[in-house]
Design a protein around this motif. Structure first.
Motif, PDB file in Angstrom:
ATOM      1  N   VAL A 155     -39.421  16.784  58.334  1.00 32.80           N
ATOM      2  CA  VAL A 155     -39.976  17.755  57.378  1.00 32.80           C
ATOM      3  C   VAL A 155     -38.867  18.622  56.793  1.00 32.80           C
ATOM      4  O   VAL A 155     -38.812  18.873  55.579  1.00 32.80           O
ATOM      5  N   SER A 156     -37.943  19.073  57.642  1.00 36.17           N
ATOM      6  CA  SER A 156     -36.832  19.912  57.187  1.00 36.17           C
ATOM      7  C   SER A 156     -35.934  19.162  56.212  1.00 36.17           C
ATOM      8  O   SER A 156     -35.520  19.703  55.184  1.00 36.17           O
ATOM      9  N   VAL A 157     -35.633  17.906  56.527  1.00 34.48           N
ATOM     10  CA  VAL A 157     -34.766  17.104  55.652  1.00 34.48           C
ATOM     11  C   VAL A 157     -35.454  16.849  54.315  1.00 34.48           C
ATOM     12  O   VAL A 157     -34.836  16.976  53.248  1.00 34.48           O
ATOM     13  N   LEU A 158     -36.730  16.500  54.338  1.00 32.74           N
ATOM     14  CA  LEU A 158     -37.455  16.246  53.093  1.00 32.74           C
ATOM     15  C   LEU A 158     -37.521  17.485  52.217  1.00 32.74           C
ATOM     16  O   LEU A 158     -37.389  17.410  50.981  1.00 32.74           O
ATOM     17  N   TRP A 159     -37.726  18.646  52.844  1.00 34.31           N
ATOM     18  CA  TRP A 159     -37.788  19.892  52.069  1.00 34.31           C
ATOM     19  C   TRP A 159     -36.423  20.214  51.465  1.00 34.31           C
ATOM     20  O   TRP A 159     -36.324  20.606  50.291  1.00 34.31           O
ATOM     21  N   ALA A 160     -35.355  20.033  52.252  1.00 33.99           N
ATOM     22  CA  ALA A 160     -34.012  20.357  51.769  1.00 33.99           C
ATOM     23  C   ALA A 160     -33.588  19.432  50.629  1.00 33.99           C
ATOM     24  O   ALA A 160     -32.810  19.841  49.744  1.00 33.99           O
ATOM     25  N   LEU A 161     -34.077  18.206  50.619  1.00 28.70           N
ATOM     26  CA  LEU A 161     -33.635  17.219  49.621  1.00 28.70           C
ATOM     27  C   LEU A 161     -34.691  16.951  48.549  1.00 28.70           C
ATOM     28  O   LEU A 161     -34.566  15.993  47.790  1.00 28.70           O
ATOM     29  N   ARG A 162     -35.676  17.824  48.442  1.00 29.63           N
ATOM     30  CA  ARG A 162     -36.811  17.544  47.560  1.00 29.63           C
ATOM     31  C   ARG A 162     -36.418  17.458  46.091  1.00 29.63           C
ATOM     32  O   ARG A 162     -37.088  16.802  45.299  1.00 29.63           O
ATOM     33  N   ARG A 163     -35.329  18.125  45.690  1.00 27.61           N
ATOM     34  CA  ARG A 163     -34.930  18.127  44.277  1.00 27.61           C
ATOM     35  C   ARG A 163     -33.729  17.218  44.011  1.00 27.61           C
ATOM     36  O   ARG A 163     -33.201  17.216  42.905  1.00 27.61           O
ATOM     37  N   ARG A 164     -33.288  16.491  45.012  1.00 27.83           N
ATOM     38  CA  ARG A 164     -32.130  15.608  44.851  1.00 27.83           C
ATOM     39  C   ARG A 164     -32.561  14.252  44.298  1.00 27.83           C
ATOM     40  O   ARG A 164     -33.715  13.847  44.422  1.00 27.83           O
TER      41      ARG A 164
END
Length: 333
Positions: A155-164
């Motif tokens: 969840v943390s990784v997906l949130w951090a990379l959501r705009r990449r």
């Protein structure tokens, strides 16, 4: 003395064979996701896992000491070596059965179940406090921790990379998976090679060849080599289950699952000296990261079959070991 020496040699050889079966049985733990996402070729992944298994086995002996003196006290005399022999045989038989059916069960718990079953059959002493604290509690907690941490980390990784850019993200994580797969293989060697070391040390102490529960360097090197060779021989049946059937992994999910799994293995080995299952940890981490996509993305029917295998492993290996002990004693072993 010659008879005792031959019996000890037999235990050593059987334990090395167990380590070899452990390697090809559990090779998929470290490399299934990296191969399924094409981060590594099958051959490259097997070489990497074999080398890292070898290195991991050289890092610590804490788990080996737990296995050697914290779980059972076999009876005195020649029966002691029969107990150790039967325990390893029970674990090997269960490893081969679950490998044949492609079920990622735990080699670690097969070995401990074998020790307990053979000890009970021989009227030896089982340290139930040690079995519960060092084996059964971690057996329950480690997959729970893997599941929860896998979900939270993903969840943390997906949130951090959501705009990449997702194409670039996938390419980056495919490269990072080489590191995470190597880390998981190192943790597998750290955990699983030590169990074979502990068995050989138990045999050496029981036979009077040494008094202290220390691991000789030749034992470490032999167990590490056997595990590494077994890993290189591969385990395609189980790899298909873990890499694709539980949850179809992509590079980000694969990286997170491997990173979480290796972290749990290092913690339990270095801090608690507890013989946890690499299989339990990585499978639950795969379920955790898969659940972030949607709960239905995880094939829970396959997961149910895996859990059933986990529950059967300890008693099944114990029963086989108890039977093997009885046969060995009847044959005059």
């Amino acid at each position: 003395m010659m008879g005792t020496a031959a019996a000890v040699a037999g235990v050593v050889l059987l334990t090395l064979f167990f380590d070899y079966t452990n390697g090809f049985h559990d090779a998929s733990n470290a490399i299934a996701s990296a191969v399924s996402t094409r981060a590594l070729s099958l051959r490259g992944a097997l070489i990497l896992a074999g080398v890292m298994n070898l290195l991991g086995a050289l890092l610590s002996t804490g788990v080996a000491v737990t296995v050697a003196k914290g779980l059972i006290d076999p009876p005195k005399g020649t029966a002691a070596l029969s107990v150790v022999f039967a325990a390893v045989l029970g674990a090997i038989v269960w490893n081969l059965i679950t490998w044949y059916f492609g079920l990622p069960s735990s080699s670690s718990h097969a070995l401990v179940g074998g020790l307990v079953g053979a000890a009970l059959a021989s009227a030896g002493t089982v340290h139930w406090g040690g079995v519960v604290e060092k084996v059964l509690v971690p057996m329950v907690l480690s997959p729970v921790v893997g599941l929860v941490l896998g979900y939270a980390a993903m969840v943390s990784v997906l949130w951090a990379l959501r705009r990449r850019n997702q194409h670039r993200v996938g390419h980056t994580f495919r490269r990072l998976q080489v590191v995470s797969a190597a880390s998981l293989a190192l943790g597998h060697g750290l955990q699983d090679a030590q169990k074979g070391m502990g068995i050989i040390v138990l045999a050496l102490v029981a036979s009077g060849y040494q008094q202290l529960y220390t691991v000789p360097i030749w034992v470490t090197l032999l167990c590490a080599a056997a595990l590494g060779l077994g890993t290189y021989s591969g385990g395609l049946r189980i790899m298909r289950t873990l890499g694709r059937r539980v949850f179809p992994l992509d590079p980000p999910h694969g990286f997170v699952a491997e990173a979480v799994g290796s972290s749990v293995l290092y913690l339990t080995a270095f801090v608690f000296a507890a013989p946890v299952s690499t299989t339990h940890v990585i499978t639950s981490a795969v379920m955790g990261v898969g659940a972030t996509r949607r709960l239905s993305a995880v094939r829970w029917g396959v997961a149910r079959d895996i859990v059933l295998g986990w529950l059967l492993t300890f008693p099944a290996a114990g029963v086989v070991a108890a039977l093997a002990y009885g046969i060995t004693r009847l044959a005059g072993g």
